[in-house]
Enzyme design. Structure first.
Site, PDB file in Angstrom:
ATOM      1  N   GLU A 108      -7.524   8.668  -8.264  1.00  0.00           N
ATOM      2  CA  GLU A 108      -7.282   8.476  -9.700  1.00  0.00           C
ATOM      3  C   GLU A 108      -8.563   8.580 -10.517  1.00  0.00           C
ATOM      4  O   GLU A 108      -8.527   8.704 -11.743  1.00  0.00           O
ATOM      5  CB  GLU A 108      -6.606   7.124  -9.972  1.00  0.00           C
ATOM      6  CG  GLU A 108      -7.476   5.910  -9.745  1.00  0.00           C
ATOM      7  CD  GLU A 108      -7.250   5.276  -8.387  1.00  0.00           C
ATOM      8  OE1 GLU A 108      -7.283   4.042  -8.305  1.00  0.00           O
ATOM      9  OE2 GLU A 108      -7.050   6.021  -7.405  1.00  0.00           O
ATOM     10  N   SER A 140       2.091  10.197  -1.307  1.00  0.00           N
ATOM     11  CA  SER A 140       1.735   9.014  -2.092  1.00  0.00           C
ATOM     12  C   SER A 140       1.696   7.784  -1.209  1.00  0.00           C
ATOM     13  O   SER A 140       2.648   7.507  -0.463  1.00  0.00           O
ATOM     14  CB  SER A 140       2.740   8.789  -3.221  1.00  0.00           C
ATOM     15  OG  SER A 140       2.455   7.577  -3.907  1.00  0.00           O
TER      16      SER A 140
END
Length: 428
Positions: free
Chosen positions: A316, A172
């Site tokens: 995303e 991440s």
């Protein structure tokens, strides 16, 4: 500020479009920017004002967490502005992260500056999300941390030495952003060095660097995989929050899959948001994409072109982009998104499972998906407490009758009014 879901948890029948959609959809503010601004405002040297911030579960959780540490956050009468007054950070405090990666990752480096113990926990799904790299990084600079994932607690002494940290941010980009956001308040600043596979979603780190510079913080990002934040005061902010471009994806996708036209006003001409990649991605699908003073307008093609895309920097967008690919003229391939297995749910597995449930033909690969369009049918579409899965189902439902979206209320994580905006768009 409540973080409860405003929608009931029962199934939502996704509306089917009976004609090409023609609409203008105003999208609320960016979650990623709102939560970064909130963190910096809490660490700033004076009162900040955020205009048109996003009010969603993730952002209200951030507000509540900062308030529990001593920050004062008030709203204007019409709720279009949030006023943030910083104060010395204090424990004890208990922070509910919900499913918000920005809360669970951005706030430990902030809480380390508080005096006292701060405990973190969140939804069951959040306990499965990776946290260890940022917590271990804090340990290396002297922070007392108990645990490697939710739930965990840390005990601060009112200051952090700072210095150099090495971490693996391949899981991440938020691990890097978290340390950078608080680093200016550390005695020696912070230098973050990434050791590992390629960092995903680099535009999100660029966004963090940009907002830090807006607040007067000196950041050196000139070397690959190395970021340096100098110790310095953080200036107060007076900002107008941009629309959330990733949340705009489903509405623009509606134009693509129905051959219609959708405009999102206020689209910035220059931005650090990863959602701006939509302009390129939708064009590859064959859509006509125009950015002008009216906003971003997407006109759907007569036939959707199959694609082969590396979505590493805009992961995303994968769920909604997968919904478009389900109606393309051939197989589509998505690569570079192995890390989204660690998001709100394993998004690759969830997308394959739910699209296949509707009669699709989706294959998981180690770092992506292969989508071979098939005639699909209605059924329950499970969302796994993931807001992006709700948006995916909504796009599929435009062309597939009978899609029942399970727990559509989970979309409140980033866009509580999604179903209302969706119905208004179709009605328009």
């Amino acid at each position: 500020m409540s973080s409860e879901h405003p929608h009931p948890s029962h199934d939502w029948p996704a509306p089917t479009a009976v004609a090409p959609i023609e609409a203008t959809v105003t999208v609320p503010g960016s979650k990623s920017l709102t939560n970064r601004y909130l963190v910096l405002a809490a660490l700033a040297d004076d009162t900040s004002r955020l205009t048109r911030p996003l009010r969603s579960r993730d952002t209200t959780l951030m507000c509540s967490a900062l308030q529990s540490l001593g920050t004062t956050i008030t709203t204007s009468d019409d709720d279009t502005e949030w006023i943030v007054e910083p104060a010395p950070l204090q424990g004890p405090a208990q922070i509910d992260c919900g499913l918000a990666g920005t809360v669970m990752r951005f706030l430990p480096p902030v809480a380390a500056l508080a005096e006292g113990t701060v405990s973190f926990d969140g939804d069951e799904g959040a306990r499965r999300r990776p946290m260890a790299p940022v917590l271990q990084a804090l340990r290396t600079i002297g922070v007392d941390v108990d645990g490697d994932g939710l739930p965990f607690r840390l005990t601060g002494a009112g200051r952090v030495a700072g210095g150099n940290v090495h971490l693996d941010a391949s899981g991440s980009s938020q691990f890097v952003s978290a340390l950078l956001l608080a680093g200016a308040r550390y005695d020696d600043g912070i230098t973050v060095i990434h050791d590992g596979k390629q960092v995903p979603s680099l535009p999100h780190i660029a966004m963090t660097v940009e907002v830090l510079r807006d607040a007067g913080v000196l950041v050196d990002d000139s070397d690959v995989n190395r970021w340096r934040v100098e110790p310095s005061p953080i200036r107060s902010l007076e900002v107008d929050v941009e629309p959330d471009l990733s949340n705009a994806a489903a509405f623009l996708a509606a134009a693509v899959v129905t051959g219609g036209r959708v405009t999102v006003p206020g689209w910035p001409s220059a931005t650090s948001q990863a959602g701006d990649k939509l302009r390129e991605i939708l064009g590859v699908f064959g859509a006509e994409v125009t950015l002008d003073r009216h906003g971003l307008t997407v006109v759907g093609p007569e036939r959707i072109t199959a694609v082969d895309l590396d979505l590493h920097e805009a992961s995303e967008l994968t769920p909604v982009v997968a919904a478009i690919a389900a109606f393309a003229d051939g197989p589509s391939y998505f690569r570079g998104v192995a890390h989204i297995r660690g998001h709100e749910t394993d998004r690759l597995a969830a997308l394959a499972t739910e699209l296949n449930r509707l009669g699709g033909d989706v294959t998981e690969t180690p770092d992506g998906l292969i989508i071979r369009p098939q005639r699909m049918h209605g059924d329950v579409f499970r969302t796994y407490a993931d807001h992006r899965m709700v948006m995916t189902a909504a796009v599929i439902g435009l062309r597939v009758a009978g899609v029942a979206v399970q727990d559509a209320g989970t979309v409140a994580k980033t866009l509580p009014e999604f179903t209302t905006l969706w119905a208004r768009m179709i009605g328009a």
